[in-house]
Design an enzyme around this catalytic site. Structure first.
Site, PDB file in Angstrom:
ATOM      1  N   GLU A   1      95.781 104.531  41.830  1.00 38.23           N
ATOM      2  CA  GLU A   1      96.117 103.666  42.963  1.00 38.23           C
ATOM      3  C   GLU A   1      94.994 102.688  43.246  1.00 38.23           C
ATOM      4  O   GLU A   1      93.837 103.086  43.379  1.00 38.23           O
ATOM      5  CB  GLU A   1      96.370 104.506  44.216  1.00 38.23           C
ATOM      6  CG  GLU A   1      96.699 103.675  45.450  1.00 38.23           C
ATOM      7  CD  GLU A   1      96.767 104.507  46.720  1.00 38.23           C
ATOM      8  OE1 GLU A   1      97.524 104.129  47.638  1.00 38.23           O
ATOM      9  OE2 GLU A   1      96.061 105.526  46.807  1.00 38.23           O
TER      10      GLU A   1
ATOM     11  N   GLU B   1     104.158 106.539  53.846  1.00 37.88           N
ATOM     12  CA  GLU B   1     102.762 106.807  54.161  1.00 37.88           C
ATOM     13  C   GLU B   1     102.312 105.830  55.251  1.00 37.88           C
ATOM     14  O   GLU B   1     101.542 104.910  55.008  1.00 37.88           O
ATOM     15  CB  GLU B   1     101.886 106.670  52.909  1.00 37.88           C
ATOM     16  CG  GLU B   1     100.468 107.194  53.129  1.00 37.88           C
ATOM     17  CD  GLU B   1      99.541 106.930  51.963  1.00 37.88           C
ATOM     18  OE1 GLU B   1      99.141 107.896  51.302  1.00 37.88           O
ATOM     19  OE2 GLU B   1      99.224 105.742  51.721  1.00 37.88           O
TER      20      GLU B   1
END
Length: 272
Positions: free
Chosen positions: A149, A252
């Site tokens: 990520e 998220e």
């Protein structure tokens, strides 16, 4: 839980249902309609306890992170890019894979780490590739896929992967080292981080979708639910749909009010 187009949404239990103690969030997520969950750091709980919570709630584990180091340590955001920390990296991957297998997690997010100021980007990149090559070999045959990520430097100062291009370059280099793309290092495309770091969101998403194995969502500038900030979410979901992306989309974000009330965005921000 699914969008009106059938896209799968999972609940990140670090961010959602925080009105409740962590162990009660599993049942709350299931009651709200989620069938999958993710969270960054399972390691404070025995894996067997988490597995029981998942089973009792009828949930599947989608993603966990590899273990970070202690706050304030060089490994606080991971150790993949840190020269001289190979032992810590390998120990973390072993532990992460042990938990991922035990929980049935589809993905293990390998934390990249913060590059020390005295380490050049080229040296950190080379170390990253060596470490990820080893991790991909270790994960092969476990059923767990590794993802990387990129994070924006406003929220994660110094984090090694700042752009999708950098993350994709690592994935490409690992495949070259492996000689076998089936070992499956891919990207975790965090829409919030991508927008803050790079902008031009839909073009960026379209460019890197061939690498993307998991998606996470939140709306800048306050990292709240879709529809509370600056992103044109129907276009984002249409882009994923048109590309045939069938993976999970992790919620998220910090709910602007409470978690359940905030889920109303699913009916208003997905379909145009």
């Amino acid at each position: 839980m699914r969008t009106p187009h059938g896209q799968r949404l999972d609940a990140n239990l670090k961010w959602l249902f925080t009105e409740l103690p962590f162990e009660r969030r599993f049942d709350a997520a299931a009651a709200a309609g989620f069938t999958g969950v993710e969270y960054a750091a399972p390691y404070v709980y025995p894996a067997r306890r988490l597995r029981q919570l998942l089973r009792d709630a009828g949930l599947c584990q989608v993603l966990i992170n590899s273990p970070p180091g202690e706050p304030g340590s060089p490994e606080r955001s991971g150790s993949a890019c840190l020269p001289g920390r190979g032992g810590a990296f390998r120990d973390g991957i072993e532990r992460g894979l042990e938990y991922a297998v035990e929980l049935g997690s589809e993905f293990l997010h390998v934390l990249g780490g913060v590059r020390p100021p005295d380490v050049s980007r080229d040296r950190a990149f080379a170390q990253y590739v060596v470490n990820l090559g080893w991790a991909a070999e270790r994960a092969h045959g476990t059923g767990v896929r590794l993802v990387l990520e990129a994070q924006n430097t406003r929220d994660a100062p110094g984090f090694f992967l700042e752009t999708q291009a950098q993350a994709a370059a690592v994935a490409d280099a690992v495949r070259t080292v492996d000689g076998d793309g089936a070992h499956g290092v891919g990207l975790l495309f965090d829409v919030y981080h991508a927008q803050v770091a790079e902008g031009d969101l839909v073009r960026t998403l379209r460019t890197y979708l061939p690498y993307v194995q998991h998606v996470q969502i939140a709306d800048p500038p306050t990292r709240t639910e879709p529809g509370t900030g600056e992103i044109a979410w129907p276009l984002v979901f249409d882009t994923l749909l048109a590309a045939g992306y069938s993976g999970w989309i992790g919620c998220e974000y910090t709910p602007a009010t409470d978690t359940v009330s905030g889920l109303g965005w699913i009916g208003t921000q997905v379909a145009r």
